[in-house]
Design a protein around this motif. Structure first.
Motif, PDB file in Angstrom:
ATOM      1  N   LEU A 103     -10.963 -11.630 -27.732  1.00 24.82           N
ATOM      2  CA  LEU A 103     -10.885 -10.775 -28.728  1.00 24.82           C
ATOM      3  C   LEU A 103      -9.879  -9.465 -28.764  1.00 24.82           C
ATOM      4  O   LEU A 103      -8.860  -9.714 -28.112  1.00 24.82           O
ATOM      5  CB  LEU A 103     -11.194  -9.427 -27.239  1.00 24.82           C
ATOM      6  CG  LEU A 103     -11.932  -7.755 -27.828  1.00 24.82           C
ATOM      7  CD1 LEU A 103     -12.654  -7.986 -29.147  1.00 24.82           C
ATOM      8  CD2 LEU A 103     -12.570  -6.722 -26.958  1.00 24.82           C
ATOM      9  N   ALA A 104      -9.737 -10.006 -29.879  1.00 22.53           N
ATOM     10  CA  ALA A 104      -7.813  -9.758 -30.333  1.00 22.53           C
ATOM     11  C   ALA A 104      -8.081  -9.229 -32.137  1.00 22.53           C
ATOM     12  O   ALA A 104      -8.821  -9.535 -32.757  1.00 22.53           O
ATOM     13  CB  ALA A 104      -6.803 -11.055 -30.712  1.00 22.53           C
ATOM     14  N   ASP A 105      -7.133  -8.312 -32.233  1.00 23.78           N
ATOM     15  CA  ASP A 105      -6.763  -7.719 -34.020  1.00 23.78           C
ATOM     16  C   ASP A 105      -5.897  -8.499 -34.336  1.00 23.78           C
ATOM     17  O   ASP A 105      -4.235  -8.724 -33.836  1.00 23.78           O
ATOM     18  CB  ASP A 105      -6.302  -6.581 -33.091  1.00 23.78           C
ATOM     19  CG  ASP A 105      -6.034  -5.713 -34.997  1.00 23.78           C
ATOM     20  OD1 ASP A 105      -6.078  -6.266 -35.951  1.00 23.78           O
ATOM     21  OD2 ASP A 105      -5.322  -4.638 -34.413  1.00 23.78           O
ATOM     22  N   GLN A 108      -2.469  -7.398 -35.241  1.00 28.91           N
ATOM     23  CA  GLN A 108      -0.967  -7.146 -34.221  1.00 28.91           C
ATOM     24  C   GLN A 108      -0.266  -8.693 -33.917  1.00 28.91           C
ATOM     25  O   GLN A 108       0.363  -8.822 -32.949  1.00 28.91           O
ATOM     26  CB  GLN A 108      -1.953  -7.025 -32.517  1.00 28.91           C
ATOM     27  CG  GLN A 108      -2.644  -5.512 -32.897  1.00 28.91           C
ATOM     28  CD  GLN A 108      -2.607  -4.974 -31.207  1.00 28.91           C
ATOM     29  OE1 GLN A 108      -3.153  -5.985 -30.444  1.00 28.91           O
ATOM     30  NE2 GLN A 108      -3.054  -4.005 -31.153  1.00 28.91           N
ATOM     31  N   PRO A 111      -1.383 -14.825 -31.180  1.00 24.69           N
ATOM     32  CA  PRO A 111      -1.039 -15.464 -30.147  1.00 24.69           C
ATOM     33  C   PRO A 111      -0.667 -16.289 -29.398  1.00 24.69           C
ATOM     34  O   PRO A 111      -0.854 -17.224 -28.502  1.00 24.69           O
ATOM     35  CB  PRO A 111      -1.576 -14.265 -28.998  1.00 24.69           C
ATOM     36  CG  PRO A 111      -2.526 -14.436 -29.259  1.00 24.69           C
ATOM     37  CD  PRO A 111      -2.970 -14.655 -30.963  1.00 24.69           C
ATOM     38  N   ASP A 136       0.756   5.174 -36.219  1.00 25.27           N
ATOM     39  CA  ASP A 136       2.090   4.688 -36.313  1.00 25.27           C
ATOM     40  C   ASP A 136       2.294   2.488 -36.296  1.00 25.27           C
ATOM     41  O   ASP A 136       2.091   1.483 -36.766  1.00 25.27           O
ATOM     42  CB  ASP A 136       2.254   3.854 -34.877  1.00 25.27           C
ATOM     43  CG  ASP A 136       0.826   3.793 -34.306  1.00 25.27           C
ATOM     44  OD1 ASP A 136       0.690   3.727 -32.716  1.00 25.27           O
ATOM     45  OD2 ASP A 136       0.594   3.277 -34.101  1.00 25.27           O
TER      46      ASP A 136
ATOM     47  N   ALA B  12       0.394 -12.085 -26.056  1.00 28.24           N
ATOM     48  CA  ALA B  12       0.594 -11.629 -27.831  1.00 28.24           C
ATOM     49  C   ALA B  12       2.424 -10.187 -27.566  1.00 28.24           C
ATOM     50  O   ALA B  12       2.444  -9.976 -29.677  1.00 28.24           O
ATOM     51  CB  ALA B  12      -0.239 -10.728 -28.249  1.00 28.24           C
ATOM     52  N   ASN B 137      -9.213 -10.742 -23.833  1.00 25.59           N
ATOM     53  CA  ASN B 137      -9.140 -10.145 -24.085  1.00 25.59           C
ATOM     54  C   ASN B 137      -7.648  -9.466 -24.509  1.00 25.59           C
ATOM     55  O   ASN B 137      -7.182  -9.731 -24.136  1.00 25.59           O
ATOM     56  CB  ASN B 137      -9.532  -8.579 -23.827  1.00 25.59           C
ATOM     57  CG  ASN B 137      -9.187  -7.417 -24.555  1.00 25.59           C
ATOM     58  OD1 ASN B 137      -9.223  -7.403 -25.571  1.00 25.59           O
ATOM     59  ND2 ASN B 137      -9.726  -5.927 -23.521  1.00 25.59           N
ATOM     60  N   PHE B 138      -7.197 -10.129 -25.873  1.00 25.27           N
ATOM     61  CA  PHE B 138      -5.820  -9.802 -26.373  1.00 25.27           C
ATOM     62  C   PHE B 138      -5.170  -8.982 -27.632  1.00 25.27           C
ATOM     63  O   PHE B 138      -4.015  -8.941 -27.664  1.00 25.27           O
ATOM     64  CB  PHE B 138      -5.452 -11.742 -27.003  1.00 25.27           C
ATOM     65  CG  PHE B 138      -4.727 -11.687 -26.463  1.00 25.27           C
ATOM     66  CD1 PHE B 138      -5.714 -13.228 -25.069  1.00 25.27           C
ATOM     67  CD2 PHE B 138      -3.691 -12.299 -26.137  1.00 25.27           C
ATOM     68  CE1 PHE B 138      -4.979 -13.772 -24.578  1.00 25.27           C
ATOM     69  CE2 PHE B 138      -2.948 -13.526 -25.618  1.00 25.27           C
ATOM     70  CZ  PHE B 138      -3.379 -13.722 -24.409  1.00 25.27           C
ATOM     71  N   LEU B 139      -6.537  -7.583 -27.120  1.00 22.10           N
ATOM     72  CA  LEU B 139      -6.294  -6.722 -27.655  1.00 22.10           C
ATOM     73  C   LEU B 139      -5.295  -5.690 -27.122  1.00 22.10           C
ATOM     74  O   LEU B 139      -4.744  -5.123 -25.980  1.00 22.10           O
ATOM     75  CB  LEU B 139      -7.171  -5.450 -28.241  1.00 22.10           C
ATOM     76  CG  LEU B 139      -8.836  -6.707 -29.231  1.00 22.10           C
ATOM     77  CD1 LEU B 139      -9.589  -5.112 -28.568  1.00 22.10           C
ATOM     78  CD2 LEU B 139      -7.819  -5.901 -30.350  1.00 22.10           C
ATOM     79  N   LEU B 140      -3.781  -5.319 -27.970  1.00 22.37           N
ATOM     80  CA  LEU B 140      -3.011  -4.532 -27.421  1.00 22.37           C
ATOM     81  C   LEU B 140      -3.183  -3.267 -27.363  1.00 22.37           C
ATOM     82  O   LEU B 140      -3.602  -2.716 -28.718  1.00 22.37           O
ATOM     83  CB  LEU B 140      -0.951  -5.179 -27.319  1.00 22.37           C
ATOM     84  CG  LEU B 140      -0.700  -6.274 -27.242  1.00 22.37           C
ATOM     85  CD1 LEU B 140       0.463  -7.032 -27.949  1.00 22.37           C
ATOM     86  CD2 LEU B 140      -1.265  -6.790 -25.941  1.00 22.37           C
ATOM     87  N   PRO B 141      -2.642  -2.131 -26.483  1.00 20.59           N
ATOM     88  CA  PRO B 141      -2.074  -0.760 -26.808  1.00 20.59           C
ATOM     89  C   PRO B 141      -0.701  -0.978 -27.734  1.00 20.59           C
ATOM     90  O   PRO B 141      -0.161  -1.043 -27.277  1.00 20.59           O
ATOM     91  CB  PRO B 141      -1.549  -0.224 -25.752  1.00 20.59           C
ATOM     92  CG  PRO B 141      -1.292  -1.127 -24.651  1.00 20.59           C
ATOM     93  CD  PRO B 141      -2.132  -2.342 -24.504  1.00 20.59           C
ATOM     94  N   SER B 142      -1.078   0.071 -28.702  1.00 21.89           N
ATOM     95  CA  SER B 142      -0.367   0.049 -30.561  1.00 21.89           C
ATOM     96  C   SER B 142       0.986  -0.141 -29.667  1.00 21.89           C
ATOM     97  O   SER B 142       1.908  -0.737 -30.634  1.00 21.89           O
ATOM     98  CB  SER B 142      -0.443   1.191 -31.200  1.00 21.89           C
ATOM     99  OG  SER B 142      -0.717   2.193 -30.567  1.00 21.89           O
TER     100      SER B 142
END
Ligand SMILES: [Zn+2]
Lengths: 278, 145
Positions: A103-105, A108, A111, A136, B12, B137-142
């Motif tokens: 689950l990744a964007d 961003q 990685p 941002d 990441a 889960n590699f979603l980072l807070p901005s």
């Protein structure tokens, strides 16, 4: 048809019911599978490889990557998929796909350590990077992080093929030039251009390996791929070639002639606009 | 998530990009699952030179798996000679030689041993990436991007 990426971000758009709809529609499955095979033919893999799937969704492409040769050239491959939609990944999980899921964007970054992947594939996902929801984040920043991350995670001599649906020419240019800035040799391929089912493929190569340092070498060798060469643009400053313009027509005629096709002789009228007579 | 994948994964966060401590990520409270997979000899031949052996050793130890030798085994010890040099000189199609025990062990560790749930922790910034049902889960807070 409205473009889903204009209404909601992908993680919200592909909610549970939308994800199910997307993956069970046989029409979408068919198109996706054709595009995956097309992308695979552009990757020209000859042996089982480690592949990144950006925007893997429910694993429609992944299932093809996991298939053995000759259905999948060079297969079976091992793949790692990234997607921003948890609902899509849930469907992939249910199908017990063989690839590892993240689950990744992609906006961003990517990685993985340098030189991880032999190749990367992305079907109908990159245009999503062009919408930024918060102040941002800019589309340019997200594209730049994505392509820089992708470039770094590929091996020297590696390739990536991203099929995407550009909203317009401006967006197509924005995406491909972001890839070139990241260091890729890049080319665009269009299937069925100008029709409702037009498909755009961004073909990317990482220099090094057997490429003799020419980053555009591989891309220009692929049938039908128009090379985006940032260096050529600099050299030919001042006489930019406009598609459909005289220089463009002359070059195309030369290409056709070299292929042994019969072309009309050049004249002072070549490439001129005709006045429309009523 | 396969142990192979973990061997390529980094933190990441941008701040961790060039930091040696950001690789490998360290599994914590990990629940493992063995998922059978068909042996793909040619894939392993392709990917093994890219595996960071020391990182693999660290991770297997942290997971409580049988410990690995200090140095990576030589390709000759993993892949039977018949499928390399000898096959190239002999004109006949090589009979598929039986995979070595070493190859089977590496296949089992890298492609069949998976992290079903737990956390992956960055050794540099301490960020924890959750793993649920095998999905990290590699979603980072901005503000961390
Ligand atoms: Zn970190």
């Amino acid at each position: 048809m409205s473009r889903p990426e204009d209404t909601l971000p992908p993680d919200l758009f592909y909610n549970d019911s939308e994800s199910r709809k997307y993956t069970t529609s046989s029409r979408i499955q068919h198109i996706q599978s054709n595009m995956t095979h097309r992308a695979l033919s552009l990757l020209s893999l000859t042996h089982p490889s480690l592949i990144l799937d950006i925007g893997c969704g429910s694993g429609l492409s992944g299932e093809i990557l996991s298939s053995p040769d000759p259905d999948t050239p060079g297969g079976p491959h091992i793949w790692i998929g990234m997607d921003i939609s948890a609902s899509m990944l849930a469907v992939a999980l249910e199908k017990e796909v063989e690839g590892d899921l993240f689950l990744a964007d992609a906006g961003q970054g990517v990685p993985f350590r340098p030189g991880t992947f032999d190749a990367a594939i992305s079907i109908s996902a990159v245009q999503w990077l062009c919408n930024a929801e918060t102040s941002d984040e800019s589309p340019a920043g997200r594209l730049s992080r994505f392509f820089a991350g992708l470039y770094g995670s590929l091996r020297r001599g590696g390739r990536a093929v991203c099929q995407f649906y550009p909203k317009n020419d401006e967006q197509k240019k924005m995406i491909s030039s972001a890839a070139v800035r990241a260091g890729f040799g890049a080319g665009l391929l269009e299937d069925d251009p100008g029709t409702k089912s037009a498909k755009t493929y961004l073909v990317l190569t990482v220099g090094g390996g057997q490429l003799d340092g020419d980053i555009t070498g591989v891309v220009s060798g692929i049938e039908g791929v128009d090379v985006i060469d940032s260096r050529r643009k600099h050299r030919e400053k001042g006489r930019r070639e406009v598609k459909g313009g005289k220089a463009w027509i002359m070059r195309k005629k030369e290409q056709m002639e070299r292929k042994g096709k019969v072309v009309k002789a050049n004249s002072k009228y070549t490439g001129r606009k005709r006045n429309i007579a009523f | 998530m396969k142990i192979l994948t973990l061997n390529f994964l980094t933190c990441a966060r941008k701040a961790c990009k060039a930091e040696p401590a950001a690789f490998p990520l360290h599994p914590r409270d990990a629940e493992l699952e063995i998922v059978e997979a068909e042996l793909n000899t040619e894939f392993l031949r392709n990917v093994l030179p890219r595996v960071e052996w020391e990182a693999l050793r660290v991770v297997t130890e942290e997971l409580g798996l049988p410990s690995l030798p200090n140095v990576a085994p030589e390709p000759d010890a993993i892949f039977p000679a018949a499928s390399t040099a000898a096959a190239a000189t002999a004109n006949e199609t090589p009979a598929n030689p039986a995979p070595t025990q070493l190859l089977q062990d590496l296949h089992h560790l890298l492609l069949e041993t998976t992290i079903l749930s737990g956390k992956l922790v960055c050794g540099n910034c301490g960020h924890e990436y959750a793993v649920k049902e095998g999905i990290a889960n590699f979603l980072l807070p901005s503000h961390l991007v």
